[in-house]
Design a protein around this motif. Structure first.
Motif, PDB file in Angstrom:
ATOM      1  N   GLN A   1      32.570  37.310  32.058  1.00 47.29           N
ATOM      2  CA  GLN A   1      33.314  38.515  32.390  1.00 47.29           C
ATOM      3  C   GLN A   1      32.922  39.648  31.451  1.00 47.29           C
ATOM      4  O   GLN A   1      32.582  39.426  30.286  1.00 47.29           O
TER       5      GLN A   1
ATOM      6  N   ASP B   1      40.446  38.632  37.382  1.00 50.44           N
ATOM      7  CA  ASP B   1      41.653  38.716  38.199  1.00 50.44           C
ATOM      8  C   ASP B   1      42.642  39.636  37.497  1.00 50.44           C
ATOM      9  O   ASP B   1      42.773  39.610  36.264  1.00 50.44           O
TER      10      ASP B   1
ATOM     11  N   SER C   1      37.431  35.905  37.487  1.00 54.01           N
ATOM     12  CA  SER C   1      37.987  35.650  38.809  1.00 54.01           C
ATOM     13  C   SER C   1      37.181  34.602  39.563  1.00 54.01           C
ATOM     14  O   SER C   1      35.979  34.791  39.799  1.00 54.01           O
TER      15      SER C   1
ATOM     16  N   ARG D   1      37.271  34.057  42.691  1.00 55.63           N
ATOM     17  CA  ARG D   1      36.811  34.714  43.913  1.00 55.63           C
ATOM     18  C   ARG D   1      35.541  35.519  43.644  1.00 55.63           C
ATOM     19  O   ARG D   1      34.599  35.484  44.431  1.00 55.63           O
TER      20      ARG D   1
ATOM     21  N   ASN E   1      38.902  45.378  39.130  1.00 60.20           N
ATOM     22  CA  ASN E   1      40.048  45.025  38.295  1.00 60.20           C
ATOM     23  C   ASN E   1      39.778  45.290  36.818  1.00 60.20           C
ATOM     24  O   ASN E   1      40.647  45.779  36.094  1.00 60.20           O
TER      25      ASN E   1
END
Length: 382
Positions: free
Chosen positions: A96, A120, A127, A129, A365
């Protein structure tokens, strides 16, 4: 009147001070002094000593893992953990961008390249996803591993970071990584004492790494710990971090390129004294978090960040979310001018010059959180 005067007064009251209130100060209220003096009396202050072994045993027990390896700091632990997971020069590692720089630096030390994917909103961590979407678009499973079709590089590992002690969605992330045959290495530097569905962070991936820096929930001044449920990887980690020296009564034999990443016994003594108090520290911080949550619930424009369902956070650094960048900057200015230390979340890694050319996705995000999240005083109160 300052816009955030009520918040400043609340924090001053909680820490019973109108002098400087740090973000997270260490507390030495147990056997730390006794154990450190014991190392001085024994003369075993360097990398060999009983407290090194004891600290490894304590962390393995706390983290519910089979093997722990004490190292000089969390960053060196991440470096070795990635190497143990099979990351080599020219590979890629998914992580990240909303993280402390050590996460990206450890990847760079292996000669591999970070791939920055979004976090997220609820966890502020990597995340599942975003990882799944990236792999569906760019991933290709070959006999020798999973590759990035666009770059031709092997995707050798996935390294989430449990931001401020809030666990990422580990079940979903593990499912994605397993389906693509990508090892998971947890940057658990900030999450000692945090749990996901009753299981300690750092114990889900092939390896996990904790930090004992001076501002962590427990500290040895510096220091870190690699943990794993794979005893072979643990033994290999111990070997690599102790200069790859083959045991011998007197000869110096090193069988591969190793690293002098050993935690001194002096520091290990300090962390043993700190770890004995971990439960009380966690309870103390949880009480403060609950008080913050009650206070900010009534505040306009400020949200206190809380743990999500099925997780238990250590609330290492407590965080609030402001309405926008302008409000965030005003909050930072007014609190720090009042000698109440607050700090913005990190700059996203791809804004730093050394990582500006790395792959990144939309970061929707992450960019939203970067503009709004501020850490507030989170120390154990004594």
């Amino acid at each position: 009147m300052m816009a955030f005067q009520d918040t400043i007064k609340f924090i001053q009251d909680k820490f019973q001070s109108k002098d400087f209130i740090p973000l997270h100060a260490p507390v030495f209220s147990g056997n730390e002094r006794k154990y450190v003096m014991d190392t001085l009396d024994s003369t075993f202050v360097s990398s060999v000593g009983a407290y090194v072994d004891k600290s490894e045993q304590m962390i393995a027990e706390i983290s519910q893992t089979k093997k722990a390896v004490a190292v000089v700091n969390g960053t060196s632990g991440l470096h070795i953990a990635l190497q143990l997971a099979g990351v080599t020069r020219g590979d890629e590692v998914i992580t990240q961008a909303l993280t402390f720089v050590a996460t990206a630096n450890a990847i760079h030390y292996t000669g591999s390249n970070p791939v920055f994917l979004d976090v997220d909103y609820d966890t502020m961590g990597l995340s599942p996803r975003a990882v799944s979407d990236f792999l569906e678009e760019f991933g290709e499973i070959r006999e020798s591993g999973t590759y990035n079709k666009q770059t031709g590089k092997r995707i050798a590992a996935c390294m989430p970071m449990h931001t401020f002690g809030f666990p990422v969605h580990l079940d979903e992330l593990l499912q994605v990584c397993n389906s693509w045959n990508i090892p998971l290495v947890e940057d658990a530097a900030e999450s000692l004492g945090s749990y996901y569905k009753g299981k300690h962070t750092g114990s889900f991936g092939q390896l996990g790494v904790f930090s004992f820096n001076g501002n962590k929930i427990v500290t040895s001044g510096g220091g870190g710990m690699i943990v794993t449920n794979n005893e072979n990887l643990g033994q290999k980690g111990k070997h690599l971090t102790t200069t790859a020296k083959v045991p011998h009564p007197y000869e110096f034999v090193h069988d591969e390129v190793g690293y002098n990443f050993r935690m001194p016994n002096l520091n290990a003594a300090l962390i043993c004294g700190q770890l004995e108090q971990l439960d009380s520290f966690l309870a103390n911080k949880r009480k403060l978090a609950n008080e913050y949550a009650d206070f900010f619930f009534e505040s306009q424009g400020i949200i206190f960040r809380k743990e999500i369902e099925n997780t238990k956070s250590n609330y290492w650094l407590m965080a609030v979310e402001l309405e926008d960048l302008e409000a965030r900057n005003a909050f930072l200015k007014e609190t720090n001018e009042a000698k109440t230390m607050t700090r913005p979340i990190w700059q996203l890694m791809y804004r730093l010059p050394m990582y500006k050319d790395c792959f990144r996705d939309s970061q929707k995000n992450a960019e939203n959180l970067e503009e709004r999240i501020v850490n507030i005083p989170s120390s154990v109160r004594v």
